[in-house]
Design a protein around this motif. Structure first.
Motif, PDB file in Angstrom:
ATOM      1  N   GLU A 149      25.126 106.058  49.911  1.00 52.09           N
ATOM      2  CA  GLU A 149      24.521 104.760  50.222  1.00 52.09           C
ATOM      3  C   GLU A 149      22.992 104.755  50.129  1.00 52.09           C
ATOM      4  O   GLU A 149      22.422 103.787  49.586  1.00 52.09           O
ATOM      5  N   PRO A 150      22.267 105.782  50.609  1.00 52.94           N
ATOM      6  CA  PRO A 150      20.811 105.780  50.382  1.00 52.94           C
ATOM      7  C   PRO A 150      20.471 105.839  48.892  1.00 52.94           C
ATOM      8  O   PRO A 150      19.484 105.235  48.454  1.00 52.94           O
ATOM      9  N   ILE A 151      21.279 106.564  48.125  1.00 56.07           N
ATOM     10  CA  ILE A 151      21.031 106.723  46.691  1.00 56.07           C
ATOM     11  C   ILE A 151      21.098 105.379  45.977  1.00 56.07           C
ATOM     12  O   ILE A 151      20.360 105.125  45.029  1.00 56.07           O
ATOM     13  N   ASN A 152      21.975 104.507  46.441  1.00 52.23           N
ATOM     14  CA  ASN A 152      22.173 103.215  45.787  1.00 52.23           C
ATOM     15  C   ASN A 152      21.211 102.129  46.260  1.00 52.23           C
ATOM     16  O   ASN A 152      21.239 101.008  45.744  1.00 52.23           O
ATOM     17  N   LEU A 153      20.364 102.455  47.229  1.00 56.41           N
ATOM     18  CA  LEU A 153      19.412 101.463  47.715  1.00 56.41           C
ATOM     19  C   LEU A 153      18.384 101.115  46.635  1.00 56.41           C
ATOM     20  O   LEU A 153      17.884 101.995  45.926  1.00 56.41           O
ATOM     21  N   THR A 154      18.061  99.837  46.536  1.00 58.73           N
ATOM     22  CA  THR A 154      16.956  99.407  45.694  1.00 58.73           C
ATOM     23  C   THR A 154      15.780  99.041  46.592  1.00 58.73           C
ATOM     24  O   THR A 154      15.923  98.939  47.824  1.00 58.73           O
ATOM     25  N   VAL A 155      14.635  98.814  45.975  1.00 51.67           N
ATOM     26  CA  VAL A 155      13.447  98.432  46.747  1.00 51.67           C
ATOM     27  C   VAL A 155      13.715  97.141  47.523  1.00 51.67           C
ATOM     28  O   VAL A 155      13.329  96.999  48.684  1.00 51.67           O
ATOM     29  N   GLY A 156      14.437  96.223  46.888  1.00 57.67           N
ATOM     30  CA  GLY A 156      14.731  94.958  47.544  1.00 57.67           C
ATOM     31  C   GLY A 156      15.728  95.063  48.680  1.00 57.67           C
ATOM     32  O   GLY A 156      15.830  94.147  49.508  1.00 57.67           O
ATOM     33  N   ASP A 157      16.468  96.171  48.742  1.00 65.28           N
ATOM     34  CA  ASP A 157      17.451  96.364  49.811  1.00 65.28           C
ATOM     35  C   ASP A 157      16.821  96.851  51.111  1.00 65.28           C
ATOM     36  O   ASP A 157      17.477  96.846  52.158  1.00 65.28           O
ATOM     37  N   VAL A 158      15.580  97.309  51.037  1.00 61.41           N
ATOM     38  CA  VAL A 158      14.920  97.914  52.198  1.00 61.41           C
ATOM     39  C   VAL A 158      13.849  96.969  52.717  1.00 61.41           C
ATOM     40  O   VAL A 158      12.821  96.758  52.073  1.00 61.41           O
ATOM     41  N   ASN A 159      14.093  96.381  53.863  1.00 59.53           N
ATOM     42  CA  ASN A 159      13.145  95.451  54.478  1.00 59.53           C
ATOM     43  C   ASN A 159      12.523  96.130  55.687  1.00 59.53           C
ATOM     44  O   ASN A 159      13.116  96.167  56.774  1.00 59.53           O
ATOM     45  N   THR A 160      11.332  96.688  55.496  1.00 63.07           N
ATOM     46  CA  THR A 160      10.682  97.413  56.587  1.00 63.07           C
ATOM     47  C   THR A 160       9.934  96.486  57.533  1.00 63.07           C
ATOM     48  O   THR A 160       9.550  96.896  58.629  1.00 63.07           O
ATOM     49  N   ASP A 161       9.715  95.247  57.126  1.00 70.69           N
ATOM     50  CA  ASP A 161       9.049  94.278  58.003  1.00 70.69           C
ATOM     51  C   ASP A 161      10.008  93.751  59.067  1.00 70.69           C
ATOM     52  O   ASP A 161       9.670  93.665  60.252  1.00 70.69           O
ATOM     53  N   GLU A 162      11.222  93.401  58.630  1.00 69.26           N
ATOM     54  CA  GLU A 162      12.215  92.867  59.561  1.00 69.26           C
ATOM     55  C   GLU A 162      13.223  93.926  60.009  1.00 69.26           C
ATOM     56  O   GLU A 162      14.153  93.624  60.745  1.00 69.26           O
ATOM     57  N   CYS A 163      13.048  95.152  59.541  1.00 67.70           N
ATOM     58  CA  CYS A 163      13.835  96.309  60.007  1.00 67.70           C
ATOM     59  C   CYS A 163      15.330  96.170  59.719  1.00 67.70           C
ATOM     60  O   CYS A 163      16.164  96.152  60.646  1.00 67.70           O
TER      61      CYS A 163
END
Length: 315
Positions: A149-163
């Motif tokens: 699952e981490p391998i398949n993450l894209t940049v758009g999948d990770v929202n560090t502002d809204e956690c």
């Protein structure tokens, strides 16, 4: 390219199963190994018990390995028999039940930190590989993700502002959105900034994790890197020669249950929350990941004593 009746049936079988939504990555590897064996033996006939058993016995002769091969051949044999009257349906599991639950290894926080620190010793000429593997291990520890699952993450999948993370391309093609702790979001943000410094701006549809020279990190590369660093914790798992990435998922489930027990949370009432977070269809699937760790057993005994009396420390 050489073919035979079984190779064509395997090709059609995989296409059919994938049309139904199955990924069959591991099954494809096993079935292609079977096809290669039949080609090497110049076998051109229908599926039969003799060729299957000869192939099973030709490799690693552990009950679990042979049982796994047979488990994959069984549904294929039903498919082959539906179109080939001479094909034999194999419907008996004569080896060890490969679905017996293995004993997971539950990592301590210190072991996890040690594994992350050990990543600095990986061959990493531009520093990306070491940084990525350490960050993924931290993410597996904190969120209990499947290793893919981490391998398949894209940049758009990770929202560090809204956690939160948007988990896609997961088991059975299900998607889910999971919240992450602010500390996890901060580490992912720091990782993203370092990758941007090294590789330039990443667009939303691009992979989130990378390895040396800007190549996307793959699950196979992650597993290989983990095989190099795991000796540092001197772990002795039961039933396996070494610890696994999947053990982080077990660890996260057990840590959550332990924390709830310490906080007095109704575990049975809230188990569906953990189940949803892990991406399970029903809470019963989550029980697979819960183990009787010494810490959880001690808490259970203390709870029992509070209700019914007794002295936990008495001999």
């Amino acid at each position: 390219m050489r073919t035979n009746k079984i190779s064509r049936q395997v090709k059609d079988y995989l296409e059919y199963k994938r049309s139904l939504g199955f990924k069959l990555k591991a099954d494809e590897i096993v079935l292609k190994g079977f096809v290669q064996y039949t080609l090497e033996k110049n076998y051109n006939g229908s599926l039969c018990k003799d060729i299957v058993l000869d192939w099973i016995a030709s490799g690693v002769n552990s009950d679990k390995t042979m049982g796994r091969k047979l488990e994959i051949i069984m549904p294929f044999s039903k498919y082959a028999a539906a179109f080939d009257e001479n094909a034999i349906i194999i419907n008996k599991q004569i080896f060890q039940n490969v679905r017996v639950r293995p004993t997971p290894y539950i990592y301590t926080e210190d072991e996890t930190i040690k594994l992350m620190n050990q990543c600095s010793k990986l061959y990493s000429p531009d520093g990306i590989r070491a940084l990525s593997v350490a960050t993924v291990i931290g993410l597996l520890w904190s969120c209990g993700l499947r290793p893919s699952e981490p391998i398949n993450l894209t940049v758009g999948d990770v929202n560090t502002d809204e956690c939160f993370l948007h988990i896609r391309k997961t088991k059975f093609l299900k998607e889910r959105v999971i919240p992450i702790d602010k500390s996890v979001a901060q580490k992912l943000h720091e990782y993203q900034c370092k990758i941007t410094e090294k590789l330039g701006l990443r667009f939303p549809d691009m992979p989130f994790f990378y390895t040396t020279y800007g190549k996307p990190l793959t699950e196979r590369a992650l597993e290989y890197a983990f095989s190099l660093i795991r000796p540092c914790i001197n772990a002795n798992p039961v039933g396996y020669p070494h610890v696994r990435l999947y053990d982080f998922r077990h660890t996260m489930a057990c840590r959550t249950i332990q924390r709830w027990a310490e906080q007095g949370v109704d575990i049975n009432k809230n188990l569906y929350i953990l189940s949803t977070y892990l991406g399970h269809v029903k809470p019963q699937d989550t029980y697979w990941y819960i183990s009787s760790t010494p810490e959880i057993m001690k808490l259970s005994c203390l709870k029992y004593e509070e209700m019914f009396g007794g002295d936990f420390d008495e001999e």
